[in-house]
Design an enzyme around this catalytic site. Sequence first.
Site, short mmCIF file in Angstrom:
data_model
loop_
_atom_site.label_atom_id
_atom_site.label_comp_id
_atom_site.label_asym_id
_atom_site.label_seq_id
_atom_site.Cartn_x
_atom_site.Cartn_y
_atom_site.Cartn_z
N CYS A 1 -27.42 -88.84 13.57
CA CYS A 1 -26.12 -88.17 13.44
C CYS A 1 -26.13 -86.89 14.27
CB CYS A 1 -25.81 -87.87 11.98
SG CYS A 1 -26.98 -86.74 11.23
N LYS B 1 -21.19 -91.10 7.49
CA LYS B 1 -21.71 -90.54 8.73
C LYS B 1 -23.06 -89.85 8.56
CE LYS B 1 -19.62 -86.01 9.32
NZ LYS B 1 -18.73 -85.24 10.16
N ASP B 2 -23.43 -89.53 7.33
CA ASP B 2 -24.74 -88.92 7.08
C ASP B 2 -25.83 -89.97 6.84
OD1 ASP B 2 -23.65 -86.36 7.26
OD2 ASP B 2 -23.17 -86.31 5.12
N ARG C 1 -23.77 -73.25 9.59
CA ARG C 1 -24.30 -74.15 8.57
C ARG C 1 -23.68 -73.77 7.23
NH1 ARG C 1 -29.05 -76.65 8.27
NH2 ARG C 1 -27.92 -77.59 6.56
N ARG D 1 -22.05 -83.37 19.00
CA ARG D 1 -20.95 -84.24 19.45
C ARG D 1 -19.68 -83.42 19.67
NH1 ARG D 1 -16.84 -86.01 16.61
NH2 ARG D 1 -17.79 -85.20 14.72
N ARG D 2 -19.34 -82.57 18.71
CA ARG D 2 -18.13 -81.74 18.85
C ARG D 2 -18.32 -80.73 19.98
NH1 ARG D 2 -17.87 -81.28 12.27
NH2 ARG D 2 -16.70 -83.20 11.93
N ARG E 1 -18.55 -72.03 5.05
CA ARG E 1 -18.08 -71.98 6.45
C ARG E 1 -16.71 -71.34 6.55
NH1 ARG E 1 -20.25 -77.46 9.46
NH2 ARG E 1 -22.13 -77.64 8.20
N1 PBG Z 1 -22.36 -83.62 8.17
C1 PBG Z 1 -21.60 -83.00 7.12
C2 PBG Z 1 -20.45 -83.84 6.67
N2 PBG Z 1 -20.64 -85.08 6.22
C3 PBG Z 1 -19.39 -85.63 5.94
C4 PBG Z 1 -18.44 -84.66 6.19
C5 PBG Z 1 -16.98 -84.81 6.04
C6 PBG Z 1 -16.46 -86.07 5.45
C7 PBG Z 1 -16.62 -87.29 6.29
O1 PBG Z 1 -16.73 -87.24 7.52
O2 PBG Z 1 -16.61 -88.39 5.70
C8 PBG Z 1 -19.09 -83.51 6.64
C9 PBG Z 1 -18.48 -82.21 7.00
C10 PBG Z 1 -17.88 -82.12 8.37
O3 PBG Z 1 -18.27 -82.85 9.29
O4 PBG Z 1 -16.99 -81.30 8.56
#
Ligand code: PBG
Length: 321
Positions: A251, A89-90, A158, A140-141, A164
Amino acid sequence: MTSTVSSPSRTIRIGSRKSQLALVQTHWVQEQLQKHYPNRTFEVHTMSTQGDNILDVALSKIGDKGLFTKELELGMLHNQVDFAVHSLKDLPTNLPEGLVLGCVTERENPADALVVHEKHKDKQLDTLPPGTIVGTSSLRRLAQLRHHYPHLEFKDIRGNLNTRLAKLDAGEYDALILAVAGLQRLGMAERIHQAIPSDVSLHAVGQGALGIECRAEDAEVLELLKALEHKPTAQRCYAERAFLRELEGGCQVPIGVQTVIEGETLTLTGMVASLDGQRLIKDTTSGAATQAEELGIELANKLKDQGAQAILNEIFAEIQR
Ligand SMILES: NCc1[nH]cc(CCC(=O)O)c1CC(=O)O
């Protein structure tokens, strides 16, 4: 040009961010490859990315796509490492010239998780009282939760997972929204208070899967990576990424998805929401799993016809301010 001709002695260098989650993921990939290819050597090289260094600015304000990937990509292009392990997702949907998504691994639960402060341990998302302060850095959330729970308050957060969670436990927040997958991989599944149902929060594109990026020309690495490819996850994620690419979202936009494969059929649900949660456009499409990218593009156009582009344009203007 350095030769990448197959030789059993070539050491394969894996690029990774230094965060705890990144290292867990990278070491898992290293271990799996080592099992498949016991006679080869895989070593891990860590690098800091912009996203790791800039911690005092909201992610959505930094706005640059590839915040967590650029340094690793330069490492591959400069032949310092051979491939890089990312949380898919990154990884931006458009990769630099010369690099490809070589492999998508089997996905963990892609849902978002509610994590609560001790004082809310008897509550669920539905029963959190008005004014509850929810920490998230994801638009998004934020947009989806505002849409369903307008009485909650949202505050940016962050830092890595441990930072966190420490802020939550110290009382700076009443609850957090985090990825189920990240908490599971770090052995903190017991902090998952509730997996958020998909009718409340569609997950991020690629959430829960690892994406391995490598040089397009490196046939040897591409061949090695096949051992870790999980086809159904890859098909789902290709559909999700095509959807996001067609909407030209990174993202850091309120775009969510869900995918299911049943038999040969892939079903993709996607949504775009305004930041205040007032407008939320959501639709679904189904078709052959082998046509994953076409399905993603089709759904993006369906949402555009329903006004998604106007919402996204407003958000891009907002973020740039
Ligand atoms: N952007 C940060 C990030 N990138 C991937 C994950 C979690 C693992 C994943 O989604 O594969 C997270 C942390 C989160 O969103 O809580």
